[in-house]
Design a protein around this motif. Structure first.
Motif, mmCIF file in Angstrom:
data_model
loop_
_atom_site.group_PDB
_atom_site.id
_atom_site.type_symbol
_atom_site.label_atom_id
_atom_site.label_comp_id
_atom_site.label_asym_id
_atom_site.label_seq_id
_atom_site.Cartn_x
_atom_site.Cartn_y
_atom_site.Cartn_z
ATOM 1 N N ARG A 240 1.922 9.264 -6.000
ATOM 2 C CA ARG A 240 2.446 10.601 -5.695
ATOM 3 C C ARG A 240 3.482 11.025 -6.731
ATOM 4 O O ARG A 240 3.445 12.141 -7.253
ATOM 5 C CB ARG A 240 3.053 10.619 -4.289
ATOM 6 C CG ARG A 240 3.396 12.004 -3.766
ATOM 7 C CD ARG A 240 3.806 11.968 -2.306
ATOM 8 N NE ARG A 240 5.068 11.305 -2.070
ATOM 9 C CZ ARG A 240 6.256 11.848 -2.317
ATOM 10 N NH1 ARG A 240 6.355 13.055 -2.797
ATOM 11 N NH2 ARG A 240 7.362 11.167 -2.076
ATOM 12 N N GLU B 59 0.832 -1.207 0.000
ATOM 13 C CA GLU B 59 0.000 0.000 0.000
ATOM 14 C C GLU B 59 0.869 1.261 0.000
ATOM 15 O O GLU B 59 0.586 2.223 -0.714
ATOM 16 C CB GLU B 59 -0.924 -0.007 1.219
ATOM 17 C CG GLU B 59 -1.914 1.124 1.220
ATOM 18 C CD GLU B 59 -2.860 1.054 2.411
ATOM 19 O OE1 GLU B 59 -3.176 2.120 2.953
ATOM 20 O OE2 GLU B 59 -3.269 -0.064 2.781
ATOM 21 N N LYS C 23 1.063 4.035 -2.984
ATOM 22 C CA LYS C 23 0.790 5.432 -2.645
ATOM 23 C C LYS C 23 1.923 6.336 -3.142
ATOM 24 O O LYS C 23 1.686 7.397 -3.727
ATOM 25 C CB LYS C 23 0.620 5.572 -1.136
ATOM 26 C CG LYS C 23 0.279 6.965 -0.677
ATOM 27 C CD LYS C 23 0.117 7.014 0.827
ATOM 28 C CE LYS C 23 -0.100 8.449 1.282
ATOM 29 N NZ LYS C 23 -0.134 8.556 2.741
ATOM 30 N N GLU C 24 3.170 5.908 -2.936
ATOM 31 C CA GLU C 24 4.319 6.685 -3.400
ATOM 32 C C GLU C 24 4.391 6.708 -4.931
ATOM 33 O O GLU C 24 4.785 7.706 -5.528
ATOM 34 C CB GLU C 24 5.620 6.134 -2.804
ATOM 35 C CG GLU C 24 5.754 6.369 -1.308
ATOM 36 C CD GLU C 24 5.651 7.848 -0.936
ATOM 37 O OE1 GLU C 24 6.398 8.671 -1.518
ATOM 38 O OE2 GLU C 24 4.811 8.180 -0.085
#
Length: 191
Positions: free
Chosen positions: A11, A3, A7-8
């Motif tokens: 981003r 996760e 997420k990174e």
């Protein structure tokens, strides 16, 4: 952990696609990923090895094409197996994506075929043509990286897709290049 990585990845995608852009790159990046832009380089390499190495050059072309085909088909298989949706097709992410190409491919996102193919070829060329291009062989990787970056920039892949394709391509290029060097090997050109 997964996760956090995803997420990174998202981003970084938004930084590359949505923030780190300018008018010049908005014009260049969509073209950089098109075959008519990079095909002349590969045609030049095919002519170069044929003229300079004769029949060994023909074997080099066969291995080059095989390397491309294996990377391409492996990436296509992974796209179907993983099933990750492209950012330009994701119902949530697509609203915030700058799509700089005329279409968003319907195939899966992981791994990037462009990255897999070009990194496989870059690695193969690096290994097999090092004696001919010497200190300039690193440019093969710069070329592959710029094409991979363009995939993110135009909004059709996430960074992790390109990274995964690059790693896979490098492994395929290493295998093909190492085998070619052990069995055939292009001798250094005499000045």
């Amino acid at each position: 952990m997964l996760e956090f990585i995803l997420k990174e990845d998202l981003r970084l995608f938004f930084h590359i696609n949505g923030q780190w852009h300018n008018a010049f790159l908005d014009v260049v990046m969509p073209f950089l990923r098109e075959p008519y832009v990079w095909a002349p380089l590969y045609l030049f390499l095919a002519l170069f090895v044929t003229i300079n190495y004769g029949w060994k050059g023909l074997f080099w072309i066969m291995f080059f094409l095989l390397c491309f085909g294996v990377a391409d088909q492996t990436s296509l298989y992974l796209k179907g197996a993983v099933g990750r949706v492209r950012p330009c097709r994701d119902p949530v992410v697509s609203h915030f994506t700058r799509l700089l190409v005329m279409y968003c491919p319907g195939s899966g996102s992981f791994t990037s075929n462009h990255a897999a193919n070009h990194f496989a070829l870059a690695t193969f060329c690096f290994i097999t043509l090092k004696s001919a291009f010497r200190r300039y062989t690193w440019l093969f990787f710069a070329w592959a990286a710029s094409i991979g970056y363009a995939q993110i920039y135009v909004g059709v892949h996430y960074p992790l897709d390109v990274f995964g394709g690059a790693i896979m391509g490098i492994i395929i290029g290493l295998l093909a290049g190492s085998f070619f060097q052990r069995r055939i090997r292009l001798e250094p050109l005499t000045s």
